[in-house]
Design a protein around this motif. Structure first.
Motif, PDB file in Angstrom:
ATOM      1  N   GLU A  78       1.641   0.386  11.077  1.00  0.00           N
ATOM      2  CA  GLU A  78       2.196   1.696  10.727  1.00  0.00           C
ATOM      3  C   GLU A  78       3.379   2.016  11.635  1.00  0.00           C
ATOM      4  OE1 GLU A  78       0.312   6.128   9.923  1.00  0.00           O
ATOM      5  OE2 GLU A  78      -0.702   4.821  11.329  1.00  0.00           O
ATOM      6  N   ILE A  79       4.368   2.710  11.072  1.00  0.00           N
ATOM      7  CA  ILE A  79       5.488   3.172  11.890  1.00  0.00           C
ATOM      8  C   ILE A  79       5.581   4.688  11.838  1.00  0.00           C
ATOM      9  CG2 ILE A  79       6.807   1.054  11.499  1.00  0.00           C
ATOM     10  CD1 ILE A  79       8.748   2.948   9.828  1.00  0.00           C
ATOM     11  N   PHE A  80       6.176   5.238  12.870  1.00  0.00           N
ATOM     12  CA  PHE A  80       6.527   6.654  12.934  1.00  0.00           C
ATOM     13  C   PHE A  80       8.022   6.715  13.239  1.00  0.00           C
ATOM     14  CE2 PHE A  80       2.102   6.621  14.116  1.00  0.00           C
ATOM     15  CZ  PHE A  80       1.574   7.844  13.733  1.00  0.00           C
ATOM     16  N   TYR A  81       8.794   7.378  12.397  1.00  0.00           N
ATOM     17  CA  TYR A  81      10.207   7.641  12.666  1.00  0.00           C
ATOM     18  C   TYR A  81      10.394   9.143  12.512  1.00  0.00           C
ATOM     19  CZ  TYR A  81      15.229   7.969  12.359  1.00  0.00           C
ATOM     20  OH  TYR A  81      16.540   8.322  12.583  1.00  0.00           O
ATOM     21  N   VAL A  82      10.773   9.814  13.593  1.00  0.00           N
ATOM     22  CA  VAL A  82      10.901  11.268  13.565  1.00  0.00           C
ATOM     23  C   VAL A  82      12.242  11.639  12.926  1.00  0.00           C
ATOM     24  CG1 VAL A  82      10.894  13.403  14.910  1.00  0.00           C
ATOM     25  CG2 VAL A  82       9.422  11.492  15.587  1.00  0.00           C
ATOM     26  N   VAL A  83      12.160  12.188  11.725  1.00  0.00           N
ATOM     27  CA  VAL A  83      13.350  12.634  11.002  1.00  0.00           C
ATOM     28  C   VAL A  83      13.857  13.930  11.620  1.00  0.00           C
ATOM     29  CG1 VAL A  83      14.216  13.424   8.745  1.00  0.00           C
ATOM     30  CG2 VAL A  83      12.583  11.525   8.877  1.00  0.00           C
ATOM     31  N   ASP A  84      12.925  14.793  11.974  1.00  0.00           N
ATOM     32  CA  ASP A  84      13.272  16.076  12.572  1.00  0.00           C
ATOM     33  C   ASP A  84      12.058  16.604  13.316  1.00  0.00           C
ATOM     34  OD1 ASP A  84      14.969  18.322  13.065  1.00  0.00           O
ATOM     35  OD2 ASP A  84      13.908  19.445  11.509  1.00  0.00           O
ATOM     36  N   GLY A  85      12.250  17.079  14.536  1.00  0.00           N
ATOM     37  CA  GLY A  85      11.156  17.703  15.261  1.00  0.00           C
ATOM     38  C   GLY A  85      10.729  16.931  16.495  1.00  0.00           C
ATOM     39  N   GLU A  86       9.464  17.117  16.844  1.00  0.00           N
ATOM     40  CA  GLU A  86       8.926  16.540  18.076  1.00  0.00           C
ATOM     41  C   GLU A  86       7.423  16.329  17.925  1.00  0.00           C
ATOM     42  OE1 GLU A  86       8.855  17.683  22.832  1.00  0.00           O
ATOM     43  OE2 GLU A  86       9.345  19.225  21.367  1.00  0.00           O
TER      44      GLU A  86
END
Length: 181
Positions: A78-86
């Motif tokens: 699984e990946i996490f890419y933060v488009v906006d936020g924290e």
């Protein structure tokens, strides 16, 4: 090689939103298969059906909240890419990798199968995720179908629903796991 069932019943309520075959398509902003899980809105953008069992893609939107319970996906990368936020992501491979990292807009994290992990949203955030094909339907199995475009309300699945989703999608919930902070 199919890791999760091809005839997944969790996709039935969403028939017609995605093409269910590997052919070109476009989704507008806010479109896709949507489920509310706790206080987070998950939107499936691409499934195993469209990628010939290669991968699935989704977004998760949420507001500030508590850390979700620790869990391990036994078959899913699984990946996490933060488009906006924290958000803060905890990861522990139970061997030599232990981390607690706060990701902000533009940051990326990779969670290999078998890694215990959890996350917590710190402010209104949108995260792009990608995982092993078929896993994207996990959010439908856990959640409640939604027509929302922004996260609103709370849907808390019964423990039996969580357990069944975990078994079906090779996910082990570990609420008592202690991360090294």
């Amino acid at each position: 090689m199919t890791i999760f069932a091809i005839d997944d019943t969790d996709k039935a309520p969403f028939a017609g939103i995605l093409p269910a075959a590997p052919k070109p398509f476009v989704l507008g902003n806010g479109e896709g298969e949507k489920s509310l899980v706790f206080d987070q809105l998950f939107t499936i953008l691409l499934s195993a059906d469209e990628t010939e069992d290669q991968f699935g893609a989704f977004t998760m939107q949420g507001n500030r909240g508590d850390r979700i319970p620790a869990h391990t996906h036994l078959k899913t990368h699984e990946i996490f890419y933060v488009v906006d936020g924290e958000i803060t992501v905890w990861m522990d491979d139970t061997a030599d990798y232990h981390s607690k990292t706060t990701l902000t807009t533009g940051d990326f994290a990779y969670v290999p199968a078998g890694t215990v992990h959890a996350f917590q949203i710190h402010n209104s955030s949108k995260v792009f995720g990608c995982g092993t094909a078929g896993f994207e339907r996990f959010f439908h199995a856990m959640g409640q179908k939604s027509d929302l475009t922004e996260p609103a309300g709370i849907y808390v699945p019964d423990f039996e629903v969580m357990r069944a989703a975990g078994e079906k999608y090779a996910t082990v919930f570990q609420p008592d796991f202690q991360f090294r902070d």
